[in-house]
Structures are given as structure tokens and as C-alpha cells.
Scaffold this motif. Structure first.
Motif, PDB file in Angstrom:
ATOM      1  N   LEU A   1     -55.637  37.640  13.725  1.00 16.38           N
ATOM      2  CA  LEU A   1     -56.937  37.404  12.930  1.00 16.38           C
ATOM      3  C   LEU A   1     -58.242  38.037  13.483  1.00 16.38           C
ATOM      4  O   LEU A   1     -58.810  38.819  12.706  1.00 16.38           O
ATOM      5  CB  LEU A   1     -57.377  35.894  12.421  1.00 16.38           C
ATOM      6  CG  LEU A   1     -56.343  35.205  11.661  1.00 16.38           C
ATOM      7  CD1 LEU A   1     -56.772  33.804  11.348  1.00 16.38           C
ATOM      8  CD2 LEU A   1     -56.420  35.991  10.472  1.00 16.38           C
ATOM      9  N   PRO A   2     -58.661  37.936  14.773  1.00 14.37           N
ATOM     10  CA  PRO A   2     -59.592  38.867  15.457  1.00 14.37           C
ATOM     11  C   PRO A   2     -59.281  40.440  15.115  1.00 14.37           C
ATOM     12  O   PRO A   2     -60.353  40.849  14.716  1.00 14.37           O
ATOM     13  CB  PRO A   2     -59.785  38.558  16.959  1.00 14.37           C
ATOM     14  CG  PRO A   2     -59.041  37.164  16.958  1.00 14.37           C
ATOM     15  CD  PRO A   2     -58.167  37.084  15.703  1.00 14.37           C
ATOM     16  N   THR A   3     -58.174  41.023  15.462  1.00  9.92           N
ATOM     17  CA  THR A   3     -58.000  42.424  15.088  1.00  9.92           C
ATOM     18  C   THR A   3     -58.075  42.607  13.550  1.00  9.92           C
ATOM     19  O   THR A   3     -58.739  43.776  13.493  1.00  9.92           O
ATOM     20  CB  THR A   3     -56.374  42.743  15.678  1.00  9.92           C
ATOM     21  OG1 THR A   3     -56.457  42.370  17.052  1.00  9.92           O
ATOM     22  CG2 THR A   3     -56.141  44.056  15.365  1.00  9.92           C
ATOM     23  N   ASP A   4     -57.573  41.637  12.724  1.00 11.74           N
ATOM     24  CA  ASP A   4     -57.653  41.988  11.461  1.00 11.74           C
ATOM     25  C   ASP A   4     -59.143  41.907  10.805  1.00 11.74           C
ATOM     26  O   ASP A   4     -59.680  42.799  10.093  1.00 11.74           O
ATOM     27  CB  ASP A   4     -56.855  40.709  10.530  1.00 11.74           C
ATOM     28  CG  ASP A   4     -55.229  41.025  11.005  1.00 11.74           C
ATOM     29  OD1 ASP A   4     -54.799  42.123  11.198  1.00 11.74           O
ATOM     30  OD2 ASP A   4     -54.861  39.640  10.828  1.00 11.74           O
ATOM     31  N   THR A   5     -59.954  41.037  11.262  1.00 12.75           N
ATOM     32  CA  THR A   5     -61.289  40.969  10.985  1.00 12.75           C
ATOM     33  C   THR A   5     -61.973  42.184  11.464  1.00 12.75           C
ATOM     34  O   THR A   5     -62.925  42.738  10.757  1.00 12.75           O
ATOM     35  CB  THR A   5     -61.740  39.569  11.519  1.00 12.75           C
ATOM     36  OG1 THR A   5     -61.132  38.425  11.076  1.00 12.75           O
ATOM     37  CG2 THR A   5     -63.331  39.304  10.926  1.00 12.75           C
ATOM     38  N   LEU A   6     -61.660  42.444  12.730  1.00 15.57           N
ATOM     39  CA  LEU A   6     -62.641  43.541  13.204  1.00 15.57           C
ATOM     40  C   LEU A   6     -62.384  44.856  12.406  1.00 15.57           C
ATOM     41  O   LEU A   6     -63.179  45.664  12.028  1.00 15.57           O
ATOM     42  CB  LEU A   6     -62.066  43.968  14.863  1.00 15.57           C
ATOM     43  CG  LEU A   6     -62.670  45.054  15.480  1.00 15.57           C
ATOM     44  CD1 LEU A   6     -64.367  45.013  15.457  1.00 15.57           C
ATOM     45  CD2 LEU A   6     -62.099  45.443  16.801  1.00 15.57           C
TER      46      LEU A   6
END
Length: 398
Positions: free
Chosen positions: A300-305
Motif C-alpha cells: 500500500l505505501p508503494t501504491d499510494t506513493l
């Protein structure tokens, strides 16, 4: 072991249904609701009468529609609603619609406001409110009959009394246009709205129960409770709300799985498609808060970034400090400390002096993690830049 993150923060940051009401009704429930007979009006002071167009009202005439709105001189949203109320009254003038605004303040207080100029309209409050009926009822009898009896706990609140003398709609006057139009044109579905209204009035209690269950680590009970709320939801928007809460519970209690990951990926895709940077930034900061409790966030951090970065062209200047700070947070979660430090440096550079002072320790921390050292000259230059940064970003981002 780290504490579970309270759902209170998630509830505030989640993509919840807008306009959910809270209620202060007694344990026995409100005595005034949708479909109730509207109480007679016993108003002490009628101060504006639509330039002589309207007469004081005690009983509601059959086939007429009335808006009984509660306000106060100290209430910013009430002041903001006044031009809209004037437009509505002028729109329906001569069609059997009468707007009556009621405050519990005395006439001296109201007259003091009427002499002043409205901050946005370039007219006095007396000129603006002359379109409809402005009243003062210091003994609070009408407020008790409507606000207290219905459990409403905030102003402005409007009650629309229909052609048969029954309460047809209750809510913020800013949301009244479509219901009022339907009521005037005999196209209003009172029964349908009653279901929605009473369901919304139960929402605060339900959210408090959910927060308690999660806070006491009764996770299975929390999941069962949310599943039941999804099943009982009267419309798709409420199903969506509780589905969101279902995945929030899984995320905050460390139960992130493929289903929940795909749910949030879908939300991020919608934010990008709708060009909604505020929602994306809010989600990213909520995600970072969850990470501080030790929850596994998966991809999720990668997707959100990726989503936040894609929305950069849509970010208004007033949100640039928040944007770069959010980029720094997401890069930190991905353990790319160099990029995190670069983003935070941009945030500090755009911030006001006061903001920059607060944000600098985080930048120092990221530089340390990235193995970046700053010499004394750079530090001095940074202090000079802080003095000029106030012109670059608004304080309201604090």
C-alpha cells in the motif's frame, strides 16, 4: 507490544459518507422526527418580515410549506447560509413558501448584527435578511419544541414543514434545495427519507461501538458488527461506508490481506481518476499513522506513493507543503530515505518559518537515515531561507 491504533483517527480520515448526522436524543429516542406533526410556533419577536410580504405564523396553513431554521449571531455557518436563504425565499416567493429563522438571542444582540456588513456580500445583514422572516425567541420555547425534541445538536438546522403540517425534512439549510423543490412540487418521498434520516441518527452510536470493540481488541466481534451493519444498510452509500470501515478494521488490527489490499488499490484508482488530491493525501497520512502502530501495510505505501505522485499536477499551491511532506512519508515507509529527504527538503523550503521550524527535525532524521550530512554553511542558509518562506505557503496547512 505496540498499542492498537484507535479507530477515531481512521473514522475522521476514512472516505465516509458526507453529512452523517449525530444526535443527542434521549435514551427513549426523539419525540420529533420525519412525519411528526410540526409544533405550533410561539415566537416572541418577529424582526424581519420579507419587506412586509409575510405575517407572523403560529399555526401552519394547509397547502403551504414552511422552513423553520435555527441560527445564532455567533454561528459562522449560519452567517454563511444567509445569502442562500435569501435566494431560496426569493425563488419561492408567492408560491406558498415561508422561511422563518429563529435564534434564542435577544433583539438587542440581533439588531447589533443587522447593522453590520456581511463579510462577503457587500450588503448589511439587515438588507440580506429582509428577504425572509428573521425572529428572536429568548425563552427558547420553539428551540425546545424542535431542536431538543428532535435531538438535533448543531446549528444551522432547518425543519421543512410540508403542506399537511408534518415534518418532511430535517438538515443543514445548505442541503435543502432539492428536498424543498420536491416538497413544493408534491414529489417528495417522505417515507424513504425517514428511513435514511433515522438510520443516520444511529450512525454515531454505531461508530462509537465499533471504536470500543477495536480499542478493547475484540476484533472478531468488531468484524461481525460491521458485517451486520453492511447487511442492514438502507442504501448503497451506507453499504459503501460500512464496507470501508470493514477494511479499516482489518488494516488497523494487522489483518491486511489480498481482499483489503485490492479494496484500497481500487480506492486509490478512483482518487486518481477523479483527480482528487485531497482524498489521496488524507489517505496517505492515515496510512502513515497506521504504520506507526506496527501494522503490516504490504504494497500500500508503494501504491499510494504512485497515486499521490500522479496527482501532482492537480495539487494547488496551498497544498504543496503537505504534498511534499506526504511524498517524504511514503518514501520513508518504502525505506527510500534519499528520496524521502529530498521531498521533505522541498516541503521545508516552501513552508513558512514557523512550519519549517517544526518540520526541520524530521528532515534531519531522514538525512541521517540516508547518510546525508549537512555542513554549517548549508544550515545557516537554511535559516535564511526560512525567513523568506512565509510568502510561499499558507499557514492554514498547519
Amino acid at each position: 507490544m505496540k498499542k492498537r491504533l484507535s479507530l477515531a483517527a481512521l473514522i475522521a480520515a476514512a472516505l465516509c459518507v458526507g453529512g452523517l448526522r449525530s444526535s443527542q436524543a434521549t435514551a427513549a429516542g426523539p419525540t420529533l422526527t420525519i412525519g411528526s406533526e410540526a409544533p405550533e410556533l410561539d415566537i416572541e419577536n418577529w424582526m424581519q418580515d420579507g419587506n412586509g410580504f409575510f405575517k407572523p405564523v403560529t399555526e401552519f396553513k394547509k397547502d403551504n410549506v414552511y422552513v423553520v431554521e435555527f441560527w445564532a449571531t455567533w454561528c459562522g455557518p449560519c452567517i454563511g447560509s444567509m445569502p442562500h436563504l435569501a435566494e431560496l425565499q426569493n425563488q419561492y416567493r408567492g408560491q406558498g413558501v415561508q422561511i422563518i429563522s429563529v435564534t434564542n438571542e435577544d433583539t438587542e444582540t440581533v439588531n447589533g448584527l443587522l447593522k453590520k456588513e456581511h463579510p462577503q456580500e457587500g450588503k448589511t445583514f439587515e438588507e440580506i435578511t429582509s428577504a425572509w422572516c428573521l425572529t428572536s425567541d429568548p425563552d427558547e420555547s420553539v428551540s425546545e419544541d424542535y431542536m431538543t425534541a428532535s435531538g438535533a445538536n448543531g446549528i444551522p438546522t432547518a425543519f421543512v414543514v410540508g403542506k399537511t403540517g408534518l415534518i418532511e425534512w430535517i438538515g443543514h439549510p445548505g442541503s435543502m434545495d432539492l428536498p424543498l423543490e420536491a416538497i413544493v412540487n408534491d414529489a417528495w418521498d417522505r417515507a424513504k427519507f425517514k428511513v435514511q434520516y433515522e438510520y443516520e441518527n444511529r450512525m454515531e452510536e454505531a461508530m462509537q461501538r465499533l471504536n470500543t470493540l477495536v480499542g478493547t481488541e475484540k476484533v472478531d466481534e468488531a468484524m461481525d458488527f460491521v458485517a451486520e451493519m453492511i447487511k442492514e444498510a438502507p442504501s448503497q452509500e451506507y453499504k459503501d461506508h460500512w464496507t470501508n470501515m470493514f477494511h479499516n478494521v482489518k488494516l488497523v488490527t494487522g489483518q491486511l490481506d489480498k481482499e483489503t489490499t485490492e479494496f484500497y488499490q481500487g480506492l486509490l484508482a478512483q482518487m486518481e481518476e477523479n483527480k482528487d488530491p485531497q482524498a489521496a493525501l488524507g489517505f496517505a497520512n492515515m496510512l502513515f499513522g497506521v504504520s506507526q502502530q506496527g501494522a503490516d501495510l504490504g504494497t500500500l505505501p508503494t501504491d499510494t506513493l504512485a497515486t499521490v505522485t500522479a496527482l501532482e499536477p492537480t495539487i494547488p499551491e496551498s497544498y504543496k507543503v503537505l504534498y511534499y511532506n506526504t511524498i517524504a512519508l511514503m518514501n520513508e515507509l518504502n525505506e527510500d530515505f534519499v528520496k524521502a529527504a529530498e521531498a521533505q527538503e522541498k516541503a521545508v523550503g516552501l513552508a513558512t518559518a514557523r512550519q519549517a521550524k517544526r518540520m526541520q527535525p524530521y528532515l534531519d532524521e531522514l538525512r541521517k537515515k540516508a547518510g546525508i550530512e549537512e555542513d554549517a554553511d548549508e544550515e545557516d542558509a537554511g535559516e535564511d531561507n526560512d525567513k523568506d518562506a512565509g510568502e510561499k505557503a499558507a499557514d492554514d496547512q498547519e
